[in-house]
Design an enzyme around this catalytic site. Structure first.
Site, PDB file in Angstrom:
ATOM      1  N   ASP A 153      67.822  38.406  48.905  1.00 17.38           N
ATOM      2  CA  ASP A 153      66.783  39.385  48.032  1.00 17.38           C
ATOM      3  C   ASP A 153      66.477  38.839  46.982  1.00 17.38           C
ATOM      4  O   ASP A 153      65.794  39.978  46.177  1.00 17.38           O
ATOM      5  CB  ASP A 153      67.444  40.526  47.615  1.00 17.38           C
ATOM      6  CG  ASP A 153      67.296  42.073  49.358  1.00 17.38           C
ATOM      7  OD1 ASP A 153      66.690  41.257  49.785  1.00 17.38           O
ATOM      8  OD2 ASP A 153      67.730  42.414  48.930  1.00 17.38           O
ATOM      9  N   ASP A 213      65.680  44.208  56.008  1.00 15.02           N
ATOM     10  CA  ASP A 213      64.642  43.346  54.272  1.00 15.02           C
ATOM     11  C   ASP A 213      64.336  42.559  54.381  1.00 15.02           C
ATOM     12  O   ASP A 213      63.458  42.441  54.073  1.00 15.02           O
ATOM     13  CB  ASP A 213      65.700  43.955  53.610  1.00 15.02           C
ATOM     14  CG  ASP A 213      66.770  45.066  54.094  1.00 15.02           C
ATOM     15  OD1 ASP A 213      66.932  45.301  55.271  1.00 15.02           O
ATOM     16  OD2 ASP A 213      67.703  45.563  53.341  1.00 15.02           O
TER      17      ASP A 213
HETATM   18  N1  GLY Z   1      68.939  45.522  50.542  1.00 14.65           N
HETATM   19  C1  GLY Z   1      67.468  46.657  50.052  1.00 14.65           C
HETATM   20  C2  GLY Z   1      67.987  48.265  50.309  1.00 14.65           C
HETATM   21  O1  GLY Z   1      68.832  48.496  50.234  1.00 14.65           O
HETATM   22  O2  GLY Z   1      66.007  48.410  51.188  1.00 14.65           O
END
Ligand code: GLY
Length: 378
Positions: A104, A161
């Site tokens: 992320d 994601d």
């Molecule tokens: N890791 C991204 C979300 O929780 O959407």
């Protein structure tokens, strides 16, 4: 058609944005030196870096500074810029935590340092964003053809994601002239299109792959309700992520995939009065929502509307506006609370109906798109 619909809604768009700006300009000063993440009802901004060793490497930590850059670009108010730059420096501690960093890093740096560089030309910000791109590219599994999620024993796991994180890689190729980042981004997007997006446009959150061949061994429910269900924020990451990949690569299949996922969203959200359920295949009782899914989908739908021929634009742009208007009862624009978008949910059984910082970020991003902003942060 696009401009006509915007004109019909311009009073509402401008009015809502003015209220957002009034509230956020106060918070830009109040929450300058903390990194907010969540709170049950949004009463006060918390400081996520104090919570745990994972605090500074938490995936949401770029959103408050990213929101400040969005608002600075839109208004020119220096208070936003000062807070964004303060946030960026606070995040430098995260680069010292290699073992805790993850897929992320695009959420963490591309809208923070990446935005800083693109808006101000700051070379230190460029350096930070390139470091983040290197971390993301290094997670690529060459034989399997995917970017791995998380750390530890799960080397074959991918999550939808990541479609939002790969914008960082497209940028890194454009910035350095080195095509490898883009190749990794597109290989990962191809995998997500094949393995995460189902034939009906619904989306699987987690796929577990054979690390040598890339073959999918199983799917997992992740933050959604169950295996085979459709976590709405995950669908939002796909919807917005594929249109972004189309914008950055021009590959037609990415636009087609974004549209397919959007059609699933439109079919499901419209039967619920445009209020996004937490999972589109959850039981109807108890009813759980996720407002963050709504604002992320709205951002993607607006970008699709801009990419398609005129006679297709109404479907996507109206769906975005319908969603943002239906959720208006969840916007807190008062000075009593720090949060704005209530009714966000972290996962099916986690942080249900909370204020979450990324909800406010994507609400502002969606409104700015409707106002005609030329800054695409991703
Ligand atoms: N890791 C991204 C979300 O929780 O959407």
């Amino acid at each position: 058609m696009y401009d006509e619909i915007i004109a019909q809604n311009s009073e509402w768009i401008d009015g809502l944005f003015a209220k957002l700006d009034k509230k956020l300009s106060r918070l830009a000063v109040k929450s300058r030196n903390i990194i907010p993440f969540h709170s049950p009802d949004g009463t006060t901004h918390d400081n996520h870096t104090d919570d745990s060793p994972l605090g500074i490497t938490w995936w949401t930590n770029g959103f408050w500074g990213g929101l400040m850059w969005l608002m600075y670009h839109a208004t020119g108010n220096e208070e936003y810029k000062i807070t964004a730059q303060t946030q960026e420096k606070m995040m430098d501690k995260a680069f010292g935590q290699f073992d805790l960093l993850h897929h992320d890093v695009g959420f963490m740096w591309h809208i923070l340092s990446g935005a800083s560089y693109r808006l101000t030309g700051d070379r230190e910000s460029r350096n930070r964003n390139l470091l983040a791109a290197g971390l993301l590219a290094a997670r690529y599994n060459l034989s399997g053809g995917f970017i791995r999620a998380w750390n530890g024993d799960n080397a074959g796991w991918t999550i939808i994601d990541c479609m939002m994180n790969i914008s960082l890689l497209y940028w890194a190729s454009d910035e350095t002239g080195d095509s490898r980042y883009r190749q990794i981004a597109m290989a990962h997007a191809d995998m997500s299109m094949r393995d995460h997006v189902r034939a009906d446009g619904s989306v699987a959150h987690i796929c577990v792959h054979d690390i040598a061949t890339g073959e999918v061994l199983e799917t997992k429910s992740g933050q959604g309700y169950a295996v085979g269900s459709c976590w709405s924020r995950g669908l939002g990451w796909a919807l917005y992520g594929f249109i972004l990949s189309y914008i950055h690569s021009g590959k037609q299949e990415y636009l087609d995939t974004a549209k397919k996922v959007a059609h699933y969203y439109i079919a499901n959200a419209s039967v619920d009065g445009w209020l996004p359920r937490l999972d589109f295949r959850q039981p109807m009782d108890p009813m759980r929502y996720d407002a963050t899914a709504g604002v992320i989908c709205a951002c993607g739908l607006i970008e699709i509307a801009k990419a398609v021929p005129e006679n297709e634009q109404r479907l996507y742009l109206s769906a975005a506006i319908n969603t943002l208007k239906a959720m208006e009862k969840w916007y807190d624009l008062s000075d009593e609370k720090d949060g704005i978008l209530m009714m966000g949910s972290g996962a099916y059984n986690v942080e249900v109906h909370n204020w979450l910082v990324y909800g406010d970020y994507y609400l502002a991003e969606a409104l700015l798109k409707l106002k005609g902003s030329d800054f695409l942060p991703w």
